[in-house]
Design an enzyme around this catalytic site. Sequence first.
Site, PDB file in Angstrom:
ATOM      1  N   LYS B  80      59.167  75.775   3.865  1.00  7.31           N
ATOM      2  CA  LYS B  80      58.721  74.719   4.786  1.00  7.31           C
ATOM      3  C   LYS B  80      58.960  75.180   6.216  1.00  7.31           C
ATOM      4  O   LYS B  80      60.003  75.779   6.510  1.00  7.31           O
ATOM      5  CB  LYS B  80      59.486  73.428   4.490  1.00  7.31           C
ATOM      6  N   SER B 155      57.166  64.405   3.859  1.00  9.82           N
ATOM      7  CA  SER B 155      56.670  65.345   4.856  1.00  9.82           C
ATOM      8  C   SER B 155      56.497  66.772   4.339  1.00  9.82           C
ATOM      9  O   SER B 155      55.768  67.557   4.930  1.00  9.82           O
ATOM     10  CB  SER B 155      57.613  65.376   6.047  1.00  9.82           C
ATOM     11  N   SER B 179      61.094  63.134   1.491  1.00 13.77           N
ATOM     12  CA  SER B 179      60.134  64.173   1.870  1.00 13.77           C
ATOM     13  C   SER B 179      60.026  65.346   0.899  1.00 13.77           C
ATOM     14  O   SER B 179      59.138  66.185   1.055  1.00 13.77           O
ATOM     15  CB  SER B 179      60.468  64.714   3.262  1.00 13.77           C
TER      16      SER B 179
END
Lengths: 96, 490
Positions: B80, B155, B179
Amino acid sequence: MSAPTDLNIDHVANLARLALTPEEKAKFAQQVGDVIAYIEQLKQVDVTGVEPTAHAFPVSNVWADDVARPGLSVEDALRNAPAQRDHMIVVPKVVE
Amino acid sequence: MSDLFFQPVTELAARLDAKEISSVELMQAVIARTKAVDGRVKAFNSFDEADALAQAAASDARRAAGQARGPLEGIPVGMKDVISVAGQPLTASSKMLANFVSPYDATATLNLRRAGAICWGRLNLDEFAMGSSTENSAFRTTCNPWDLTRVPGGSSGGSAAALAAGEAIVTLGSDTGGSIRQPAALCGVVGLKPTYGLVSRYGLIAFASSLDQIGPFGRTVEDVAITLGAIAGHDPLDSTSFNTAIPDYRAELSKRKGPWRIGIPKEYFGAGLDPEVGAAVEQAIAFYRARGCEIKEVSLPHTEYGVGVYYIIATAECSSNLARYDGIRYGHRSKQAKDVVDLYFQSRAEGFGAEVKRRIILGTYVLSSGYYDAFYLRAQKVRTLIRRDFLNAYREVDVLLTPTSPTPAFKAGAKADPLAMYLCDVYTIGVNLAGLPGISVPCGFSSGGLPIGMQLIGQPFQEAELLAIAHAYEQAHDWKARHPVVASNG
């Protein structure tokens, strides 16, 4: 949903050092106002005598030995600076 | 060989050990797959092909020298784009950091390297991890590989979508209010949010420091167990890192056989839950009951206040954490500014997107003079009550079972109202507020072919038990055999 809150968008944006356009001010005041109206529901909860939680597992007094360790070189530390000169970050003039 | 990129770590590690494939071949297969489908999925902000292949070649050399470091040796792990990888971009999917390059590795990154893994690519997210759909990225909207017109969740949407589409073998995400778990559910993969403090946050871009945790996504619970074992552990560089022994999570999977006492929190099955999601979760409950587990209804009475508490505490912490982006030392600097103070105002106005600005405004408001007690302090107290609800439930049960997300993946653009988007997190945020471990495991598909996930919530630092409970379900079901069909780039 209406926004019956006393959110002063200019004051808060100033505290946050955030320049907003007139359109953003109107939109955010409405949207953030809706969220504030929603979170007002917390006022229904009886919190008498309840301690606040800042961290789920508080760890206190974490010490580190005061010894020098290798760190970033000046070049690496300044690699992301928007403007630099002579190993220093350049900023607009602060004092006349 | 053609579907190497859909294999779990365990299978690939066996093939690598047997010299049937090399890490370079595996990396090439993942790169080729990424090039073929990412034009449609848009999971990556960027990737460095040469760097990944060099890491793979180094792994092959270690293996040839008898120095393989374990099951992640030579496995590409997607990262990420909030987790620092030295020398690679670190954008948080924000214009603010569009040109930022990490000067050092996050501890999680360093731990992956020590385990022999290949750090692969920069995966898209909602800007600064603020969102539930990945639509808040400043650069691109990631698509759900199961239906490209739908969101992958957020997210960590890039981390979930890349894994589901075969563009990585495992991935790392971060979870502040769901997330990792919510995108895992929406993309049909396994995702774990560890207990707060188990994985170091050093080198993770801070959103809400008392809630953020890094965690793994995998195709199987076993892959997640392996990856967690690699990244977990005490770190002196994170003062909230917890000093606890890290078990061999993979070995524990088969040692722990239950039967378990499973709690069903009644507040998680009320209005707003999609009937197909509810039915899939009920079938999972029936599975555990048939296996001899005790199923017990429990109550978490402060659940309804979770979203409110979260959006006070998370935005307060975000307004404080994001104060560092001032245009001076790094990040976007405005060219319009009149003086140094105006430089702060203009750089932040130009660098941050709408959702980040909204959260900074809300967080600044709840911390501001006259409102602190009414909002922030009160939210911290209700947080105590929410945490207490969970700990009370664990007197009677070993684990809680809930839906992960109220609905399967929704259409891009369907939740334009911020409050509607915030309510997506209703089942996941309690776990962050209480600091608990939570895992999302695939438990079915909707009639429209969209993945459904269930959430298991464990006791603090009891990841080994939590993973074993999830593993027991997964062993008896074959949802992971299904893969989305993504056409190659047109």
